[in-house]
Design an enzyme around this catalytic site. Structure first.
Site, PDB file in Angstrom:
ATOM      1  N   HIS A 376       0.816  -1.220   0.000  1.00 44.75           N
ATOM      2  CA  HIS A 376       0.000   0.000   0.000  1.00 44.75           C
ATOM      3  C   HIS A 376       0.853   1.276   0.000  1.00 44.75           C
ATOM      4  O   HIS A 376       0.301   2.375  -0.134  1.00 44.75           O
ATOM      5  CB  HIS A 376      -0.919   0.005   1.226  1.00 44.75           C
ATOM      6  CG  HIS A 376      -2.241   0.650   0.967  1.00 44.75           C
ATOM      7  ND1 HIS A 376      -2.422   1.615   0.001  1.00 44.75           N
ATOM      8  CD2 HIS A 376      -3.459   0.488   1.553  1.00 44.75           C
ATOM      9  CE1 HIS A 376      -3.678   2.011  -0.001  1.00 44.75           C
ATOM     10  NE2 HIS A 376      -4.330   1.346   0.928  1.00 44.75           N
ATOM     11  N   ARG A 377       2.152   1.152   0.138  1.00 45.80           N
ATOM     12  CA  ARG A 377       2.996   2.344   0.066  1.00 45.80           C
ATOM     13  C   ARG A 377       3.134   2.859  -1.366  1.00 45.80           C
ATOM     14  O   ARG A 377       3.364   4.059  -1.573  1.00 45.80           O
ATOM     15  CB  ARG A 377       4.383   2.040   0.636  1.00 45.80           C
ATOM     16  CG  ARG A 377       4.387   1.741   2.124  1.00 45.80           C
ATOM     17  CD  ARG A 377       5.728   1.254   2.597  1.00 45.80           C
ATOM     18  NE  ARG A 377       6.065  -0.056   2.030  1.00 45.80           N
ATOM     19  CZ  ARG A 377       7.127  -0.776   2.399  1.00 45.80           C
ATOM     20  NH1 ARG A 377       7.945  -0.303   3.331  1.00 45.80           N
ATOM     21  NH2 ARG A 377       7.367  -1.955   1.851  1.00 45.80           N
TER      22      ARG A 377
END
Length: 453
Positions: A376-377
């Site tokens: 999710h980064r």
């Protein structure tokens, strides 16, 4: 039964003799006189009563304790504490039912001629438990085993404990990878895809292969190829996260190196998970991808994989659906941006009890549940959802997906197409029958036109 065995072994069934030979009843039960743990009376070889003590806090002697009328305990106390055949006194024998008997036995062991009987009893209770074989003061008889001895494990009984086996090789490496994966913040998207078209086209492909070069195409082959084709439209799912000079950075790999999770069962029943990768998958057609996939699996079964096979993986595919798992959320390894999980190909649960005829009439299809677990980064939920949507379209024949597969395998047929069912009312049943007859006739006289010449 144990008391009867002590009094007369012949009165007990011989099957119990071996059990009672080394049996030690629990000591420390409160006697009728209120005595606490460690106040069990035993009879030595000379017939005198001896007391097995446990360390206990000092407490005042009972004021109403009366000295024994004779130096010999009652017959009842002697019977319940009869010495063992090996000469040792029985420890932890059941207290006698009469408070007077117990009080008398304690008084005898504490030298009744002494005027300060209460003080002697208090000293006896606060004394430490002597070792086995020691004699009790004032009686000269060997001291019996106390509560500690009775609570010990039986002779020859080894304590069974957990077995610890160090992890080495691939198993140890998996542990390191799993620990490292905890530092990756992940999220997961889920999508259910109809599998009817996938099933029908796979039947056509495998029937053609069986008549020619041989081999089989699995559902994982087709889904893996759809994953690679979907990355052409969503290359961001192939990216990964890294830190350069302590700063976050986005890594765009040069190729699509698809990792394939392979479960290997060993002869001893243990299992190992290996994830080699197919290099530069975007440069292959389906036939080359199929052959590379089979080569990777074959070498994994033979334990012929090298470190080069494991390195450079950019995105992974795992198929727990092969053992019936409907929905999984796999771990994402460091250095990768996405891992796709493939669930089992099954009818939805509410329809699994229906007959095949009803399922066909209702046009209910088997489904596959796909999960996209991503870093999710660098990847957002909308990108992951659109990626699964593209795979969905490919599996349903969009973007010429099956046409490319049939061309690469040189299958001279048109692939099966995805179409919605046509609902026919009761008024149109006669018309439907006429159309079916026309279709049968057309197939008989023009069936050769199915071939793509």
């Amino acid at each position: 039964m144990y008391q009867r065995y002590l009094a007369d072994p012949a009165s007990v069934d011989p099957a119990w003799h071996d059990f009672f030979a080394d049996y030690r009843p629990n000591a420390g039960q409160a006697g009728p006189d209120g005595g606490g743990a460690g106040d069990s009376t035993v009879t030595g070889a000379g017939g005198s009563a001896a007391t097995a003590e446990q360390p206990a806090p000092a407490r005042p002697a009972k004021a109403d304790a009366t000295p024994a009328r004779s130096g010999t305990p009652t017959p009842e106390a002697t019977a319940t504490t009869r010495p063992k055949p090996d000469g040792r006194a029985s420890a932890g024998a059941k207290p006698s039912a009469s408070p007077k008997t117990t009080t008398a036995a304690k008084t005898t062991a504490a030298t009744p001629k002494s005027a300060d009987a209460s003080k002697a009893a208090e000293t006896t209770k606060t004394a430490e438990t002597p070792k086995a074989g020691a004699t009790t003061k004032g009686t000269g008889a060997p001291k019996g085993t106390g509560t500690s001895k009775a609570a010990a494990a039986p002779d020859g009984a080894a304590a069974a404990g957990p077995q610890t086996t160090p992890l080495r090789g691939v198993a140890a490496r998996i542990v390191q990878n799993m620990d490292a994966s905890l530092a990756v913040p992940t999220a997961t998207s889920v999508r259910a895809i109809p599998a009817k078209l996938l099933v029908d086209n796979r039947i056509v492909i495998n029937n053609h292969l069986a008549r020619g070069r041989g081999g089989k195409v699995s559902f994982t082959h087709l889904i893996g190829w759809a994953l690679i084709k979907a990355l052409a439209e969503h290359p961001e799912m192939n990216n990964s996260f890294a830190e350069v000079d302590g700063r976050p950075a986005l890594v765009r790999p040069e190729h699509v190196n698809l990792g394939i999770a392979i479960d290997l069962a060993k002869p001893d029943g243990s299992r190992t998970l290996v994830v080699p990768s197919i290099k530069a998958g975007e440069q292959m057609d389906f036939r080359q991808f199929w052959q590379a996939y089979e080569d990777i699996v074959r070498r994994a079964r033979r334990n012929e994989l090298t470190m080069e096979d494991y390195g450079g993986t950019t995105i992974s595919l795992t198929n727990p659906g092969g053992i019936g798992t409907v929905h999984s959320q796999p771990r994402l390894m460091v250095g990768q941006g996405t891992i796709i999980g493939v669930g089992a190909m099954e009818y939805p649960a509410p329809y699994q009890g229906m007959s095949e005829e009803t399922l066909a009439e209702l046009a209910v299809s088997k489904i596959i549940t796909l999960t996209s677990t991503y870093d999710h980064r660098i990847i957002q939920g909308a990108q992951s959802g659109e990626f699964l949507k593209t795979i969905h379209e490919l599996v349903l024949g969009g973007h010429g997906f099956y046409d490319q597969i049939f061309t690469s395998l040189r299958i001279p047929y048109e692939p099966v197409r995805w179409m919605r069912d046509v609902a026919v009312s009761s008024e149109g049943q006669i018309n439907k029958t006429a159309r079916v007859i026309e279709i049968v006739h057309a197939y008989r006289v023009r069936g050769h036109l199915m071939a793509d010449t």
